[in-house]
Design a protein around this motif. Structure first.
Motif, mmCIF file in Angstrom:
data_model
loop_
_atom_site.group_PDB
_atom_site.id
_atom_site.type_symbol
_atom_site.label_atom_id
_atom_site.label_comp_id
_atom_site.label_asym_id
_atom_site.label_seq_id
_atom_site.Cartn_x
_atom_site.Cartn_y
_atom_site.Cartn_z
ATOM 1 N N GLN A 80 0.953 -1.536 -0.044
ATOM 2 C CA GLN A 80 -0.307 -0.409 0.190
ATOM 3 C C GLN A 80 0.661 1.123 -0.113
ATOM 4 O O GLN A 80 0.776 2.033 0.909
ATOM 5 N N TYR A 81 1.129 1.423 -1.144
ATOM 6 C CA TYR A 81 1.922 3.065 -1.850
ATOM 7 C C TYR A 81 1.621 3.855 -2.202
ATOM 8 O O TYR A 81 0.170 3.124 -3.252
ATOM 9 N N SER A 82 0.843 4.881 -1.268
ATOM 10 C CA SER A 82 -0.036 6.147 -2.106
ATOM 11 C C SER A 82 0.442 6.092 -3.600
ATOM 12 O O SER A 82 1.939 6.459 -3.705
ATOM 13 N N THR A 83 -0.426 6.470 -4.008
ATOM 14 C CA THR A 83 -0.171 6.846 -5.632
ATOM 15 C C THR A 83 0.661 8.394 -5.401
ATOM 16 O O THR A 83 -0.679 9.190 -5.117
ATOM 17 N N PRO A 84 1.917 8.873 -6.139
ATOM 18 C CA PRO A 84 2.059 10.265 -6.126
ATOM 19 C C PRO A 84 0.949 10.574 -6.639
ATOM 20 O O PRO A 84 1.111 10.557 -8.238
ATOM 21 N N ALA A 85 0.638 12.608 -7.005
ATOM 22 C CA ALA A 85 -0.023 12.459 -7.653
ATOM 23 C C ALA A 85 0.777 13.389 -8.792
ATOM 24 O O ALA A 85 0.055 13.090 -10.034
ATOM 25 N N THR A 86 2.130 13.079 -9.145
ATOM 26 C CA THR A 86 2.868 13.155 -10.184
ATOM 27 C C THR A 86 2.927 12.295 -11.000
ATOM 28 O O THR A 86 2.344 12.654 -12.475
ATOM 29 N N VAL A 87 2.565 10.659 -10.809
ATOM 30 C CA VAL A 87 2.150 10.241 -11.275
ATOM 31 C C VAL A 87 0.821 9.451 -11.798
ATOM 32 O O VAL A 87 0.444 9.149 -13.284
ATOM 33 N N ALA A 88 -0.169 9.594 -10.890
ATOM 34 C CA ALA A 88 -1.421 10.022 -11.459
ATOM 35 C C ALA A 88 -2.074 10.847 -12.701
ATOM 36 O O ALA A 88 -2.586 10.168 -13.164
ATOM 37 N N ALA A 89 -1.371 12.011 -12.400
ATOM 38 C CA ALA A 89 -1.648 13.346 -13.265
ATOM 39 C C ALA A 89 -0.739 12.765 -14.658
ATOM 40 O O ALA A 89 -1.708 12.939 -15.794
ATOM 41 N N GLU A 90 0.617 12.114 -14.242
ATOM 42 C CA GLU A 90 0.674 11.970 -15.615
ATOM 43 C C GLU A 90 -0.201 10.452 -16.381
ATOM 44 O O GLU A 90 -0.350 10.261 -18.232
ATOM 45 N N LEU A 91 -0.529 9.000 -15.792
ATOM 46 C CA LEU A 91 -1.267 8.456 -15.872
ATOM 47 C C LEU A 91 -2.696 8.817 -17.035
ATOM 48 O O LEU A 91 -2.814 8.149 -17.989
ATOM 49 N N LEU A 92 -3.239 9.667 -15.829
ATOM 50 C CA LEU A 92 -4.457 10.408 -16.311
ATOM 51 C C LEU A 92 -4.386 11.211 -17.586
ATOM 52 O O LEU A 92 -5.078 10.767 -18.297
ATOM 53 N N HIS A 93 -3.808 11.525 -17.566
ATOM 54 C CA HIS A 93 -3.421 12.841 -18.767
ATOM 55 C C HIS A 93 -2.881 12.142 -19.970
ATOM 56 O O HIS A 93 -4.395 12.338 -21.298
ATOM 57 N N ALA A 106 -9.277 6.876 -9.448
ATOM 58 C CA ALA A 106 -10.594 7.429 -9.458
ATOM 59 C C ALA A 106 -11.108 8.484 -9.540
ATOM 60 O O ALA A 106 -11.872 9.627 -10.179
ATOM 61 N N ILE A 107 -10.598 9.783 -8.540
ATOM 62 C CA ILE A 107 -10.708 11.170 -8.263
ATOM 63 C C ILE A 107 -10.167 11.774 -9.681
ATOM 64 O O ILE A 107 -11.051 12.595 -9.897
ATOM 65 N N GLY A 108 -9.500 11.565 -10.087
ATOM 66 C CA GLY A 108 -8.747 11.656 -10.893
ATOM 67 C C GLY A 108 -9.158 11.806 -12.593
ATOM 68 O O GLY A 108 -9.599 12.742 -13.343
ATOM 69 N N ALA A 109 -10.443 10.914 -12.608
ATOM 70 C CA ALA A 109 -10.985 10.460 -13.613
ATOM 71 C C ALA A 109 -11.858 11.250 -13.375
ATOM 72 O O ALA A 109 -12.390 11.913 -14.889
ATOM 73 N N LYS A 110 -12.481 11.075 -12.794
ATOM 74 C CA LYS A 110 -14.057 12.067 -12.922
ATOM 75 C C LYS A 110 -13.756 13.318 -12.618
ATOM 76 O O LYS A 110 -13.946 14.689 -13.744
ATOM 77 N N LEU A 111 -12.447 13.719 -12.264
ATOM 78 C CA LEU A 111 -12.464 15.436 -12.739
ATOM 79 C C LEU A 111 -11.629 15.603 -14.079
ATOM 80 O O LEU A 111 -12.294 16.561 -15.043
ATOM 81 N N LEU A 112 -11.120 14.443 -14.635
ATOM 82 C CA LEU A 112 -10.966 14.525 -16.347
ATOM 83 C C LEU A 112 -12.784 14.546 -16.919
ATOM 84 O O LEU A 112 -12.252 14.583 -18.244
ATOM 85 N N GLY A 113 -13.404 15.035 -16.117
ATOM 86 C CA GLY A 113 -15.001 14.123 -17.303
ATOM 87 C C GLY A 113 -15.454 13.335 -17.649
ATOM 88 O O GLY A 113 -16.455 13.319 -17.848
ATOM 89 N N ALA A 114 -14.991 11.852 -16.749
ATOM 90 C CA ALA A 114 -15.395 10.627 -16.611
ATOM 91 C C ALA A 114 -16.751 10.693 -16.354
ATOM 92 O O ALA A 114 -17.287 10.975 -15.091
#
Length: 201
Positions: free
Chosen positions: A25-38, A61-69
């Protein structure tokens, strides 16, 4: 939304309060999450229904919703993590459903799966059920794995294919007692996988 703006928003996501090493259970860093999602967004894959498998505290999941899923569901078998995920979604003002279930019990259909599965450092092969399930649920998968995994992943997902991938740094903050550095950056690869059916003839 620009990648940097998404990253700034995702910096607000709280990680695990009591991470479990056996679950990696390592938290996904915001940099990595944003890279994948973008990456997924620019490919037109953040659309319709998006599933996040092993969602933890919910950053993808939250990032995907922010991007309009249109609809986003995060799945995890850790209720404590899901409580944090729900609080994170509320803080960022997005409507995401979180479901507590074992990876093998996830059902339904999504346009895209996004995930950061266990790398298998603690329990060998622990990423395999996630890959198997992701391809059962959707036609497009974005997944993070240790750098150098590409040949294994290609064989494991066949006849599905990797269409694109990115090599990036994944900063892991000191989380467990066996960590010796405050932050260690490991190399990971983000794969875009397209489902292909086996030839029945």
């Amino acid at each position: 939304m620009r990648q940097k703006h998404l990253e700034i928003l995702l910096e607000q996501v709280e990680g695990f309060r009591s991470p479990k090493p056996s679950r990696e259970q390592y938290s996904t860093p915001a940099t990595v999450a944003a890279e994948l999602l973008h990456f997924a967004f620019m490919k037109g894959d953040i659309t319709d229904t998006v599933y996040d498998l092993g969602c933890g505290s919910g950053i993808l999941a939250i990032g995907a919703k922010l991007l309009g899923a249109e609809k986003v569901i995060g799945f995890d078998d850790d209720n404590d993590a899901l409580e944090i995920a729900r609080a994170n979604a509320k803080k960022l003002g997005v409507d995401v459903e979180f479901v507590c279930t074992d990876i093998n019990e996830v059902y339904g259909k999504a346009h895209t799966v996004v995930m950061n599965p266990p790398f298998g450092a603690q329990v060998r092969g622990s990423d395999r059920p996630f890959l198997r399930k992701a391809l059962e649920l959707s036609s497009v998968v974005y997944s993070i794995h240790n750098a150098g995994s590409i040949e294994f992943i290609k064989k494991f997902i066949s006849p599905s294919i990797i269409t694109d991938y990115k090599l990036i740094g994944f900063p892991i903050k000191r989380t467990f007692r066996f960590h010796t550095k405050e932050t260690q950056i490991i190399k990971v690869e983000i794969y875009r996988i397209e489902k292909r059916e086996r030839d029945r003839y």
